[in-house]
Write a protein that holds these residues in place. Structure first.
Motif, PDB file in Angstrom:
ATOM      1  N   ALA A 284     -35.609  18.136  22.463  1.00  0.00           N
ATOM      2  CA  ALA A 284     -36.238  18.641  21.246  1.00  0.00           C
ATOM      3  C   ALA A 284     -35.192  19.015  20.212  1.00  0.00           C
ATOM      4  CB  ALA A 284     -37.127  19.845  21.570  1.00  0.00           C
ATOM      5  N   LEU A 285     -34.151  19.712  20.646  1.00  0.00           N
ATOM      6  CA  LEU A 285     -33.089  20.108  19.709  1.00  0.00           C
ATOM      7  C   LEU A 285     -32.343  18.889  19.186  1.00  0.00           C
ATOM      8  CD1 LEU A 285     -31.716  23.291  21.516  1.00  0.00           C
ATOM      9  CD2 LEU A 285     -32.871  23.210  19.298  1.00  0.00           C
ATOM     10  N   GLY A 286     -32.194  17.866  20.033  1.00  0.00           N
ATOM     11  CA  GLY A 286     -31.499  16.658  19.604  1.00  0.00           C
ATOM     12  C   GLY A 286     -32.249  15.897  18.530  1.00  0.00           C
ATOM     13  N   GLY A 287     -33.580  16.028  18.515  1.00  0.00           N
ATOM     14  CA  GLY A 287     -34.369  15.297  17.532  1.00  0.00           C
ATOM     15  C   GLY A 287     -34.928  16.159  16.418  1.00  0.00           C
ATOM     16  N   ALA A 288     -34.602  17.448  16.428  1.00  0.00           N
ATOM     17  CA  ALA A 288     -35.187  18.376  15.465  1.00  0.00           C
ATOM     18  C   ALA A 288     -34.460  18.345  14.119  1.00  0.00           C
ATOM     19  CB  ALA A 288     -35.146  19.796  16.020  1.00  0.00           C
ATOM     20  N   THR A 289     -35.184  18.692  13.069  1.00  0.00           N
ATOM     21  CA  THR A 289     -34.554  18.940  11.771  1.00  0.00           C
ATOM     22  C   THR A 289     -33.792  20.261  11.861  1.00  0.00           C
ATOM     23  OG1 THR A 289     -36.422  20.224  10.923  1.00  0.00           O
ATOM     24  CG2 THR A 289     -36.509  17.821  10.627  1.00  0.00           C
ATOM     25  N   PRO A 290     -32.865  20.528  10.929  1.00  0.00           N
ATOM     26  CA  PRO A 290     -32.158  21.818  10.961  1.00  0.00           C
ATOM     27  C   PRO A 290     -33.115  23.009  10.982  1.00  0.00           C
ATOM     28  CG  PRO A 290     -31.050  20.325   9.475  1.00  0.00           C
ATOM     29  CD  PRO A 290     -32.302  19.633   9.897  1.00  0.00           C
ATOM     30  N   LEU A 313     -43.785  25.780  19.090  1.00  0.00           N
ATOM     31  CA  LEU A 313     -42.723  25.117  19.852  1.00  0.00           C
ATOM     32  C   LEU A 313     -43.251  23.829  20.503  1.00  0.00           C
ATOM     33  CD1 LEU A 313     -41.092  28.253  21.489  1.00  0.00           C
ATOM     34  CD2 LEU A 313     -40.032  26.758  19.790  1.00  0.00           C
ATOM     35  N   ARG A 314     -44.451  23.882  21.028  1.00  0.00           N
ATOM     36  CA  ARG A 314     -45.032  22.677  21.621  1.00  0.00           C
ATOM     37  C   ARG A 314     -45.125  21.552  20.595  1.00  0.00           C
ATOM     38  NH1 ARG A 314     -49.900  25.947  24.458  1.00  0.00           N
ATOM     39  NH2 ARG A 314     -49.021  26.250  26.540  1.00  0.00           N
ATOM     40  N   GLU A 315     -45.536  21.901  19.379  1.00  0.00           N
ATOM     41  CA  GLU A 315     -45.656  20.888  18.329  1.00  0.00           C
ATOM     42  C   GLU A 315     -44.301  20.255  18.022  1.00  0.00           C
ATOM     43  OE1 GLU A 315     -47.516  22.708  14.988  1.00  0.00           O
ATOM     44  OE2 GLU A 315     -49.451  22.992  16.001  1.00  0.00           O
ATOM     45  N   ILE A 316     -43.236  21.050  18.056  1.00  0.00           N
ATOM     46  CA  ILE A 316     -41.896  20.503  17.826  1.00  0.00           C
ATOM     47  C   ILE A 316     -41.504  19.572  18.970  1.00  0.00           C
ATOM     48  CG2 ILE A 316     -39.439  21.101  17.689  1.00  0.00           C
ATOM     49  CD1 ILE A 316     -40.283  23.640  16.167  1.00  0.00           C
ATOM     50  N   PHE A 317     -41.823  19.960  20.207  1.00  0.00           N
ATOM     51  CA  PHE A 317     -41.503  19.108  21.352  1.00  0.00           C
ATOM     52  C   PHE A 317     -42.215  17.762  21.254  1.00  0.00           C
ATOM     53  CE2 PHE A 317     -40.788  23.106  24.153  1.00  0.00           C
ATOM     54  CZ  PHE A 317     -39.514  23.244  23.630  1.00  0.00           C
ATOM     55  N   ARG A 319     -43.444  16.422  18.240  1.00  0.00           N
ATOM     56  CA  ARG A 319     -43.050  15.746  17.003  1.00  0.00           C
ATOM     57  C   ARG A 319     -41.675  15.101  17.109  1.00  0.00           C
ATOM     58  NH1 ARG A 319     -44.665  19.580  13.952  1.00  0.00           N
ATOM     59  NH2 ARG A 319     -42.691  20.660  13.650  1.00  0.00           N
ATOM     60  N   THR A 320     -40.763  15.734  17.827  1.00  0.00           N
ATOM     61  CA  THR A 320     -39.412  15.184  17.965  1.00  0.00           C
ATOM     62  C   THR A 320     -39.336  14.054  18.982  1.00  0.00           C
ATOM     63  OG1 THR A 320     -38.898  16.861  19.632  1.00  0.00           O
ATOM     64  CG2 THR A 320     -38.297  17.368  17.333  1.00  0.00           C
ATOM     65  N   GLY A 321     -40.410  13.829  19.717  1.00  0.00           N
ATOM     66  CA  GLY A 321     -40.397  12.801  20.764  1.00  0.00           C
ATOM     67  C   GLY A 321     -39.843  13.301  22.079  1.00  0.00           C
ATOM     68  N   ALA A 322     -39.558  14.618  22.172  1.00  0.00           N
ATOM     69  CA  ALA A 322     -38.976  15.160  23.398  1.00  0.00           C
ATOM     70  C   ALA A 322     -39.934  14.998  24.577  1.00  0.00           C
ATOM     71  CB  ALA A 322     -38.624  16.633  23.207  1.00  0.00           C
ATOM     72  N   LEU A 323     -41.204  15.308  24.369  1.00  0.00           N
ATOM     73  CA  LEU A 323     -42.173  15.196  25.463  1.00  0.00           C
ATOM     74  C   LEU A 323     -42.286  13.758  25.940  1.00  0.00           C
ATOM     75  CD1 LEU A 323     -44.314  16.360  27.318  1.00  0.00           C
ATOM     76  CD2 LEU A 323     -45.978  16.111  25.466  1.00  0.00           C
ATOM     77  N   ASP A 324     -42.442  12.820  25.010  1.00  0.00           N
ATOM     78  CA  ASP A 324     -42.534  11.410  25.400  1.00  0.00           C
ATOM     79  C   ASP A 324     -41.254  10.939  26.080  1.00  0.00           C
ATOM     80  OD1 ASP A 324     -45.092  11.154  24.453  1.00  0.00           O
ATOM     81  OD2 ASP A 324     -44.518  10.262  22.535  1.00  0.00           O
ATOM     82  N   GLY A 325     -40.108  11.421  25.584  1.00  0.00           N
ATOM     83  CA  GLY A 325     -38.832  11.014  26.158  1.00  0.00           C
ATOM     84  C   GLY A 325     -38.667  11.476  27.597  1.00  0.00           C
TER      85      GLY A 325
END
Length: 366
Positions: A284-290, A313-317, A319-325
């Motif tokens: 999530a942090l790797g794909g997040a905006t600042p 936080l779930r929405e960020i996970f 939106r960034t593709g972290a969950l799918d990844g």
């Protein structure tokens, strides 16, 4: 087939439960005879925790033994190994819950919370929270003593030639889990990194040491070793168990954020409140905006996280593709694991059950 149904095959759950209950009954009787009724609450608390386990580790051990043994007539040794794993799991959970400051486990108050309440209800002098922490530490130690006792009786029911390699695997597992737990605690206090790849590498190192080997690889190896497997076969079993164990823990990390509390037995977002540095968080942090990264770093680890903040936080996970990844990583690890199982070229019900248990471990909802 569901996980409970799989663990019920060959009555593995009921037979392991019976061994655990026999140990608890005997240990409680001896303790009360020596120390009186004051020690009864310790055994009651241990019984509550031990009564709620899935017995998946015990099933991995039993079915690895079944898949590799030439004599299925005497299962007592493999079942007692499974019971020893359950007692070790109880010890790890008592200690893990107090380090994580968790309030619930399997739908009940954690041991340190329960004993703090007992202290307060009794109107006893001193610090209730400290009493709870002390009781939980001692409960973990008591479960470790039970684990050692059960392991010794397991080895008595196995051929002498397999005793040494089996104990070596068990001893390695216990040391490794302790070191993995320390690495987990250390990761939660380290400053936030700007290198998402390094954060993920560290998170996966913790997974392997603390959970993957202990949850799957070592139970499988214990079953194989107790069946007299040679080194080449044991290496093949480990190649199956390690990636499957990592996928198992990654599923646990997903459930720690997105799981249903009614199913998991833990409050929603507990891992976020505890500040666990998971692969999911690193992605999530790797794909997040600042701005998103700043929000994540500001919220994760706060024990006062609200349901609304957890949803943010779930929405960020997502939106960034972290969950799918991470879901894709689980699939890749599963493919690696089952390819290794195929390479072992096992036949019969044992091989079928190992595959079914593997799928159940990574497709679970609790």
């Amino acid at each position: 087939m569901s996980t409970p149904a799989l663990v019920d095959r060959d009555d593995v759950r009921s037979r392991v439960d019976h061994l655990v209950d026999l140990y608890l009954t005997g240990a409680r009787h001896d303790a009360v005879a020596e120390h009186g009724d004051d020690v009864v609450p310790l055994f009651d608390a241990m019984g509550r925790l031990l009564g709620g386990g899935k017995r998946l580790r015990a099933a991995f051990t039993y079915w690895a033994w079944r898949a590799l043994t030439t004599d299925v007539g005497e299962a007592e040794g493999a079942l007692r190994l499974g019971a020893a794993l359950e007692l070790f799991q109880a010890a790890a959970l008592f200690h893990d819950d107090l380090m994580d400051k968790s309030d619930t486990r399997r739908g009940h108050a954690t041991a340190h919370v329960h004993f703090a309440r007992v202290h307060r209800a009794g109107g006893w002098p001193g610090d209730s929270a400290q009493f709870g922490l002390s009781a939980a530490v001692l409960l973990g130690d008591l479960a470790l003593a039970g684990c050692e006792r059960m392991l010794s009786t397991a080895l008595e029911h196995l051929p002498e030639r397999v005793g040494s390699p089996t104990r070596e695997i068990f001893d390695t597992m216990r040391a490794e889990v302790t070191l993995g737990q320390y690495l987990d605690v250390l990761s939660q206090v380290r400053p936030w990194s700007d290198d998402a790849a390094e954060d993920e590498r560290r998170a996966r190192a913790v997974i392997r040491a603390k959970s993957a080997r202990y949850s799957v690889e070592h139970p499988l190896s214990l079953g194989a070793a107790s069946a007299g497997a040679d080194e080449e076969t044991l290496a093949g079993v480990r190649r199956f168990g390690l990636p499957l164990g990592e996928a198992f823990q990654l599923r646990d990390d997903i459930l720690g954020v997105f799981g249903d509390p009614a199913t998991t037995g833990k409050p929603a977002g507990d891992d976020l409140r505890e500040g666990k540095r998971t692969v999911l968080l690193a992605r999530a942090l790797g794909g997040a905006t600042p701005a998103e990264a700043a929000l994540v770093r500001g919220l994760v680890g706060s024990p006062e996280l609200t349901d609304e903040e957890i949803n943010d936080l779930r929405e960020i996970f997502v939106r960034t593709g972290a969950l799918d990844g991470v879901e894709k990583l689980v699939d890749e690890l599963a493919d690696e694991a089952f390819a290794a199982l195929d390479a072992l070229d096992l036949e019969g019900e044992g091989a079928t059950m190992l595959r079914a248990l593997g799928y159940a471990a990574i497709e679970r909802s609790a």
